[in-house]
Design a protein around this motif. Structure first.
Motif, short mmCIF file in Angstrom:
data_model
loop_
_atom_site.label_atom_id
_atom_site.label_comp_id
_atom_site.label_asym_id
_atom_site.label_seq_id
_atom_site.Cartn_x
_atom_site.Cartn_y
_atom_site.Cartn_z
N ILE A 91 -23.04 41.73 -17.82
CA ILE A 91 -24.17 40.81 -17.80
C ILE A 91 -24.13 39.98 -16.51
O ILE A 91 -23.09 39.48 -16.11
CB ILE A 91 -24.14 39.89 -19.03
CG1 ILE A 91 -24.23 40.73 -20.31
CG2 ILE A 91 -25.26 38.86 -18.98
CD1 ILE A 91 -23.97 39.94 -21.58
N ALA A 92 -25.29 39.84 -15.88
CA ALA A 92 -25.41 39.04 -14.65
C ALA A 92 -26.75 38.34 -14.66
O ALA A 92 -27.62 38.60 -15.50
CB ALA A 92 -25.27 39.93 -13.42
N HIS A 93 -26.94 37.44 -13.70
CA HIS A 93 -28.24 36.80 -13.53
C HIS A 93 -29.22 37.78 -12.91
O HIS A 93 -28.88 38.50 -11.98
CB HIS A 93 -28.12 35.59 -12.61
CG HIS A 93 -27.63 34.36 -13.29
ND1 HIS A 93 -26.70 33.51 -12.72
CD2 HIS A 93 -27.93 33.82 -14.49
CE1 HIS A 93 -26.45 32.51 -13.54
NE2 HIS A 93 -27.18 32.67 -14.62
N ALA A 94 -30.45 37.76 -13.40
CA ALA A 94 -31.52 38.49 -12.73
C ALA A 94 -31.93 37.68 -11.49
O ALA A 94 -31.73 36.47 -11.43
CB ALA A 94 -32.70 38.66 -13.67
N PRO A 95 -32.48 38.33 -10.47
CA PRO A 95 -32.93 37.60 -9.27
C PRO A 95 -33.94 36.52 -9.65
O PRO A 95 -34.78 36.71 -10.53
CB PRO A 95 -33.58 38.69 -8.43
CG PRO A 95 -32.94 39.95 -8.88
CD PRO A 95 -32.68 39.79 -10.34
N ASP A 96 -33.84 35.37 -8.99
CA ASP A 96 -34.72 34.24 -9.24
C ASP A 96 -35.46 33.93 -7.94
O ASP A 96 -34.84 33.52 -6.96
CB ASP A 96 -33.91 33.03 -9.70
CG ASP A 96 -34.80 31.89 -10.18
OD1 ASP A 96 -36.02 31.95 -9.96
OD2 ASP A 96 -34.26 30.94 -10.78
N ALA A 97 -36.76 34.12 -7.94
CA ALA A 97 -37.55 33.93 -6.73
C ALA A 97 -38.00 32.49 -6.53
O ALA A 97 -38.66 32.18 -5.54
CB ALA A 97 -38.78 34.84 -6.77
N ARG A 98 -37.65 31.59 -7.44
CA ARG A 98 -38.09 30.20 -7.29
C ARG A 98 -37.41 29.54 -6.10
O ARG A 98 -36.24 29.82 -5.81
CB ARG A 98 -37.78 29.40 -8.55
CG ARG A 98 -38.58 29.82 -9.78
CD ARG A 98 -38.31 28.85 -10.92
NE ARG A 98 -36.89 28.78 -11.24
CZ ARG A 98 -36.32 27.75 -11.87
NH1 ARG A 98 -37.06 26.71 -12.22
NH2 ARG A 98 -35.04 27.76 -12.14
N PRO A 99 -38.08 28.63 -5.41
CA PRO A 99 -37.44 27.88 -4.32
C PRO A 99 -36.28 27.06 -4.84
O PRO A 99 -36.25 26.67 -6.01
CB PRO A 99 -38.57 26.98 -3.79
CG PRO A 99 -39.83 27.60 -4.28
CD PRO A 99 -39.50 28.28 -5.57
N LEU A 100 -35.31 26.77 -3.95
CA LEU A 100 -34.13 26.01 -4.35
C LEU A 100 -34.50 24.66 -4.92
O LEU A 100 -33.93 24.22 -5.93
CB LEU A 100 -33.20 25.82 -3.14
CG LEU A 100 -31.94 24.98 -3.39
CD1 LEU A 100 -31.07 25.62 -4.46
CD2 LEU A 100 -31.16 24.82 -2.09
#
Length: 204
Positions: A125-134
């Motif tokens: 299990i891992a994080h899915a990519p997150d496209a939100r700005p920091l």
């Protein structure tokens, strides 16, 4: 001596106090919480496998898991550093409930067309990519979507890198220092502004 303006001074003081409170929250609450989570995540790869969770659960990161992809309905790509791109299949898992993202391998060919058709998948299990700005992740935190990283690459793709708990950042000390600096800068700027205001206008 010229009187100090009450309302602006009060507003600056409240803002500085809020920044200090945020710094203390990062330092005294969020940092210990993250350290405890990191200790748990470091032990997860050696724990028994579980079914892939239906909803996000940070405590399961790097845990071995399995799932079944009925059908990939789309393929996404995300950066993978020196490995090129991660290829992520968006899967249909049933008529109800959330779907599933599976990282099926990596490639340096941006035009590669995966031929993977789904089925039983095992991995971690891992994080899915997150496209939100920091700034959005800091100001409006929310549970990040999870994905299953396959331990066997799909045909034509390279194997995924093994799980690395050290990749999870612990930036709360830096966040605390930043808030304290913001508070200090706000106070210094305000004091300088008051002095210039006093020097620029003669007393009556």
């Amino acid at each position: 001596m010229r009187r100090v303006p009450v309302v602006p001074t009060l507003l600056v003081a409240l803002a500085a106090a809020a920044m200090v409170a945020l710094g203390l929250w990062q330092l005294l609450e969020r940092r210990p919480q993250k350290e405890a989570l990191l200790a748990q995540l470091a032990a997860n790869p050696s724990k028994p496998a579980v079914a892939f969770p239906r909803f996000p659960d940070e405590t399961l990161l790097f845990r071995r898991a399995s799932a079944f992809c009925l059908e990939p309905v789309a393929f996404e790509r995300a950066g993978a550093g020196a490995a090129g791109f991660r290829v992520i299949a968006v899967c249909r898992t049933g008529a109800e409930g959330p779907g599933l993202r599976v990282q099926i391998g990596t490639t340096r060919d941006v035009k590669a067309s995966p031929t993977w058709r789904g089925g039983s998948v095992s991995g971690w299990i891992a994080h899915a990519p997150d496209a939100r700005p920091l700034i959005a992740t800091v100001m409006a935190p929310r549970a990040r979507e999870l994905m299953l990283v396959s331990d066997r690459p799909a045909p034509g793709l390279a194997a995924n890198a093994p799980p690395d708990p050290a990749s999870v950042p612990n930036n709360h000390l830096a966040y605390a220092v930043q808030w304290f600096l913001f508070a200090g800068v706000a106070l210094v700027v305000y004091v300088v502004a008051l002095r210039r205001r006093g020097e620029g206008r003669p007393d009556r």
